[in-house]
Scaffold this motif. Structure first.
Motif, PDB file in Angstrom:
ATOM      1  N   ALA A   1      35.352  18.188  50.195  1.00  0.00           N
ATOM      2  CA  ALA A   1      35.147  18.524  51.603  1.00  0.00           C
ATOM      3  C   ALA A   1      35.078  17.273  52.468  1.00  0.00           C
ATOM      4  N   GLY A   2      35.345  16.138  51.879  1.00  0.00           N
ATOM      5  CA  GLY A   2      35.269  14.884  52.618  1.00  0.00           C
ATOM      6  C   GLY A   2      36.570  14.543  53.310  1.00  0.00           C
TER       7      GLY A   2
ATOM      8  N   LYS B   1      40.255  13.098  53.942  1.00  0.00           N
ATOM      9  CA  LYS B   1      41.475  13.175  53.138  1.00  0.00           C
ATOM     10  C   LYS B   1      41.728  11.876  52.384  1.00  0.00           C
TER      11      LYS B   1
ATOM     12  N   LYS C   1      35.360  26.980  52.475  1.00  0.00           N
ATOM     13  CA  LYS C   1      34.319  26.159  53.108  1.00  0.00           C
ATOM     14  C   LYS C   1      33.300  25.750  52.056  1.00  0.00           C
ATOM     15  N   SER C   2      32.795  24.536  52.200  1.00  0.00           N
ATOM     16  CA  SER C   2      31.745  24.059  51.299  1.00  0.00           C
ATOM     17  C   SER C   2      30.421  24.693  51.704  1.00  0.00           C
TER      18      SER C   2
ATOM     19  N   SER D   1      27.997  23.314  52.963  1.00  0.00           N
ATOM     20  CA  SER D   1      27.544  22.740  54.239  1.00  0.00           C
ATOM     21  C   SER D   1      28.391  23.216  55.419  1.00  0.00           C
ATOM     22  N   GLY D   2      29.401  24.030  55.137  1.00  0.00           N
ATOM     23  CA  GLY D   2      30.233  24.574  56.210  1.00  0.00           C
ATOM     24  C   GLY D   2      31.493  23.779  56.495  1.00  0.00           C
ATOM     25  N   LYS D   3      31.689  22.654  55.808  1.00  0.00           N
ATOM     26  CA  LYS D   3      32.902  21.858  56.007  1.00  0.00           C
ATOM     27  C   LYS D   3      34.085  22.524  55.306  1.00  0.00           C
ATOM     28  N   GLU D   4      35.251  22.294  55.874  1.00  0.00           N
ATOM     29  CA  GLU D   4      36.469  22.802  55.267  1.00  0.00           C
ATOM     30  C   GLU D   4      36.711  22.082  53.938  1.00  0.00           C
ATOM     31  N   GLU D   5      36.936  22.854  52.871  1.00  0.00           N
ATOM     32  CA  GLU D   5      37.167  22.266  51.554  1.00  0.00           C
ATOM     33  C   GLU D   5      38.673  22.227  51.281  1.00  0.00           C
TER      34      GLU D   5
END
Length: 161
Positions: free
Chosen positions: A59-60, A62, A132-133, A135-139
């Motif tokens: 999710a970090g 690219k 989504k991870s 934490s809500g971030k796009e995975e």
């Protein structure tokens, strides 16, 4: 005797019913067949090229996912190159003592494998959004195919002779 016949017939009926039914594994388990982004058959190692197909999910950024994937490919290719060098040195050193083989292998491997593997080439890549991870971030998931020319390994071996 009748009891044995009844038991044997019962077992045979149970086996024919149990073994004879054709249940679709995918529907029974509610499974889905996965289609891989790259077919390994299209990227088989040969006398000319080594391949490495790798994937990384995260999710970090690219760039961080790409670096991790490249590191995985380098690790995979290092093992292939070490195996190739070991086989070459073994074939060339047949009949000589084990110590000279070991020294020659170490001199080629330790000093040169990293520089050879740094010559890898990115052949193909595909990015996927997988959800989504927590934490809500796009995975994201990254799949890449790398290649390494065997001639690069050959030239390294030749330069150490």
């Amino acid at each position: 005797m009748k009891k044995i016949t009844v038991i044997i017939c019962s077992i045979m009926i149970a086996m024919s019913v149990g073994c004879g039914s054709k249940v679709n594994y995918l529907s029974l388990n509610e499974s889905k067949e996965l289609k891989m982004p790259f077919d390994k058959k299209d990227f088989e190692d040969s006398d000319d090229v080594f391949y490495s197909i790798q994937s990384t999910r995260g999710a970090g950024a690219k760039s961080a996912i790409t670096k991790m994937n490249t590191l995985k490919a380098k690790t995979d290719l290092i093992s292939k190159v070490n195996s190739y060098i070991s086989n070459k040195v073994t074939n060339e050193s047949q009949g000589s003592d084990n110590k000279s083989f070991s020294n020659r292998f170490k001199s080629i491997s330790e000093s040169s494998v990293s520089s050879v593997v740094n010559r890898l080439k990115l052949i193909e890549e595909k990015w996927f959004i997988v959800g989504k991870s927590s934490s809500g971030k796009e995975e994201l998931e990254l799949w890449q195919v790398y290649s390494l020319a065997v001639r690069n390994v050959e030239s390294t071996i030749a330069s150490k002779e």
